[in-house]
Scaffold this active site. Structure first.
Site, PDB file in Angstrom:
ATOM      1  N   LYS A   1      94.482  44.349 -90.785  1.00 32.07           N
ATOM      2  CA  LYS A   1      93.422  45.174 -89.933  1.00 32.07           C
ATOM      3  C   LYS A   1      93.934  46.430 -90.197  1.00 32.07           C
ATOM      4  O   LYS A   1      95.024  46.822 -89.989  1.00 32.07           O
ATOM      5  CB  LYS A   1      93.117  44.529 -88.777  1.00 32.07           C
ATOM      6  CG  LYS A   1      91.923  45.198 -88.100  1.00 32.07           C
ATOM      7  CD  LYS A   1      91.703  44.543 -86.749  1.00 32.07           C
ATOM      8  CE  LYS A   1      90.603  45.221 -85.984  1.00 32.07           C
ATOM      9  NZ  LYS A   1      91.339  46.505 -85.362  1.00 32.07           N
TER      10      LYS A   1
ATOM     11  N   ASP B   1      98.190  37.912 -95.061  1.00 35.07           N
ATOM     12  CA  ASP B   1      97.937  38.582 -93.738  1.00 35.07           C
ATOM     13  C   ASP B   1      99.414  39.445 -93.595  1.00 35.07           C
ATOM     14  O   ASP B   1     100.418  39.311 -94.105  1.00 35.07           O
ATOM     15  CB  ASP B   1      98.135  37.327 -92.723  1.00 35.07           C
ATOM     16  CG  ASP B   1      96.792  36.667 -92.723  1.00 35.07           C
ATOM     17  OD1 ASP B   1      95.706  37.080 -93.173  1.00 35.07           O
ATOM     18  OD2 ASP B   1      96.924  35.577 -92.203  1.00 35.07           O
TER      19      ASP B   1
ATOM     20  N   MET C   1      98.060  32.797 -79.590  1.00 34.49           N
ATOM     21  CA  MET C   1      97.909  34.097 -79.427  1.00 34.49           C
ATOM     22  C   MET C   1      97.608  34.370 -77.849  1.00 34.49           C
ATOM     23  O   MET C   1      96.683  35.099 -77.639  1.00 34.49           O
ATOM     24  CB  MET C   1      96.492  34.436 -80.113  1.00 34.49           C
ATOM     25  CG  MET C   1      96.597  34.241 -81.731  1.00 34.49           C
ATOM     26  SD  MET C   1      95.296  34.550 -82.600  1.00 34.49           S
ATOM     27  CE  MET C   1      94.315  32.715 -82.319  1.00 34.49           C
TER      28      MET C   1
END
Lengths: 352, 352
Positions: A149, A127, A263
């Protein structure tokens, strides 16, 4: 077995540390182990003439139960050795994927197994959040692939790309580590990766990691459970994906429990409103931990009703973990002192 | 700095492993570090004429930020060194207590920080459940004290005895490790110990551990959260202490969440009855993990309504962790394979 360490007299403590580490991790059974390998050398070479195969045999043997059996003087040690020598068919080598939890960012919170997996990996699929201090622990010739991403890519496309990468490298015979921040099976998509690997019959294993709730609790001195204050702790993602069910706010608002919200920096107002509406007391303590366990950790504490205002006032940013519950009253009192202190313990970092 | 490792040709892989470990953990900055210490040798000796004081200075320096600053080529490295040399008053040394999580029993699940704390400890105060494989990692001259509950002693008396031990050893100037199974701040009494240490102004720190829920999830392949199946995971102690509030069964019975029940082997019938009565589906999957992450791990799976019967049928005993929720359907499919496998992945341990 002989190990010689010298600093030319400059730092005997350093030399002792290195020696101590080797001794402690590998201990006196090492000599017995080396003796057996020396005695069996000819048979091992005969069985595995190819150096690469021989290396894998040694690794398998040293990673298995054999060293521990030798150390304990277990009578089965000999049988284990023979079985390793006989059973492994050197004709094929398949790859494997290990999902590894990198913990909260502090490399010291990696587990020993995670370190070993990193050092054994040919390929590391990680990640974006996993920092360089952790990737530095990999073997220098390992290929590190950042699978964060990409611009314009949605989460499902990112995940599909990760799956294909894992499969391709495993099928190429590589040892692949899929490195997740925190723990692979808590708010990562490790579960989906496991399902994919199973479906494609790829050998796999999971090494857990210190998830943010544990790391932040330790770094701020907030017990996640405590007699009389909290009997349970719930780890919750503030944002679900598309189509996800809303959290059970009513359940989460009951007293005498601890809530760890992941988060959540963009959702603080929402979380606060939902919990208050569901009946959680306005004066319930919270601790909002930014960069938990890292040198730049900050902790903001207060009463639940003031959470959004205080977070704005202190400009708290991701990554941050939110602890809510009676136990949070203890936040920020971990006193780290210098080893040899001057008078009363000198607090180097007093959180909050 | 020079390190020489030889196995007399018997096991080059072993020698390479040791070298790799040293290199990876300590890397090329070691030489720069040794050079500085060699250059500053006279000043260090002048400042700390006593060998013990000098040793503590070195340890402080090597444990601090200085090695990392040197590695990064940080301009502050010099200032850090000078400040360490100047600031520490060698006239007094106070003890300190570090609460350390030992994880689930597999020594490989210790964190690097936990290993370091164990190796630095003069005294280790440990629970009965912490196994010999972990205590073996301590320094050989460390004093290990088992503080398990004694016959006829109640839990509060045990805890008071632990507090007094920690205080006495810290005041004697020792480095004390309080070693908890799992994580010190999850269902241990680590929170009470922290409060006690604070109240007595004893320097302290906490090193988190892989708590059973994480260890068992990894060992059985059950994701604790998964998109569409579970958005949160709650860690709950089946038995509260005296005067503890009952769990919020209604909240815990809501669908699409995961429940990890600790210390539940004696309470399985009760937990099942409460959850079913509060509306959790009779067919909700569970995974009951005995000796999770250890070589003798067993996993019993099934539907919630059958839990007490299945646990009896398989004679499940403590220590065991109970996972309940939609995600538990994945239990027992972690395929550990030999490194170099023969044909299709050979499953060595198929849980359940």
């Amino acid at each position: 077995l002989q190990v010689a360490i010298s600093t030319g007299g400059a730092a005997p403590v350093l030399a002792r540390r290195l020696r101590q580490r080797l001794e402690t991790e590998l201990d006196e059974s090492l000599s017995a182990l080396t003796d057996v390998l020396a005695r069996e050398r000819a048979r091992i070479r005969w069985r595995f003439p190819h150096p690469g195969r021989r290396r894998r045999f040694f690794e398998r043997l040293l990673d298995g139960e054999w060293p521990q059996q030798l150390r304990r003087g277990d009578v089965n040690a000999n049988a284990t050795f023979e079985s390793a020598l006989q059973s492994s068919d050197p004709s094929r080598c398949l790859g494997e994927v290990t999902l590894v939890g990198a913990g909260s960012g502090d490399p010291g919170l990696l587990t020993l197994k995670a370190l070993r997996a990193l050092q054994d990996a040919d390929v590391i699929v990680h990640d974006r959040l996993v920092g360089p201090a952790i990737l530095e622990l990999a073997r220098r010739d390992a290929e590190c692939i950042d699978v964060g991403k990409r611009v314009g890519e949605d989460h499902d496309a990112t995940q599909a790309r990760i799956h294909e990468l894992l499969l391709a490298h495993a099928r190429a015979g590589h040892r692949v580590v899929r490195l997740h921040g925190g723990d692979p099976l808590v708010f990562g998509r490790g579960g989906e990766e496991l399902a994919f690997l199973r479906a494609h019959a790829v050998a796999h294993a999971v090494v857990p990691g210190i998830t943010a709730a544990l790391a932040c609790a330790a770094a701020t001195g907030v017990p996640l459970t405590q007699r009389g204050l909290s009997r349970s702790v719930t780890l919750l993602a503030a944002r679900g994906g598309e189509n996800s069910q809303p959290p059970h706010w009513h359940a989460l608002a009951a007293p005498n429990q601890t809530l760890a919200v992941y988060m959540g920096t963009g959702e603080l107002a929402n979380v606060t409103r939902e919990l208050l509406a569901a009946g959680r007391g306005a004066d319930t303590p919270f601790a909002l931990v930014e960069n938990g366990s890292l040198p730049n950790q900050r902790v903001v504490t207060g009463a639940l009703a003031d959470l959004p205002r205080l977070a704005r006032a202190h400009d708290v940013r991701a990554p941050a973990l939110l602890l809510i519950g009676e136990v949070a009253v203890h936040a920020g009192r971990v006193a780290r002192t210098e080893r040899c202190s001057n008078g009363p313990p000198r607090v180097l970092s007093e959180a909050a």
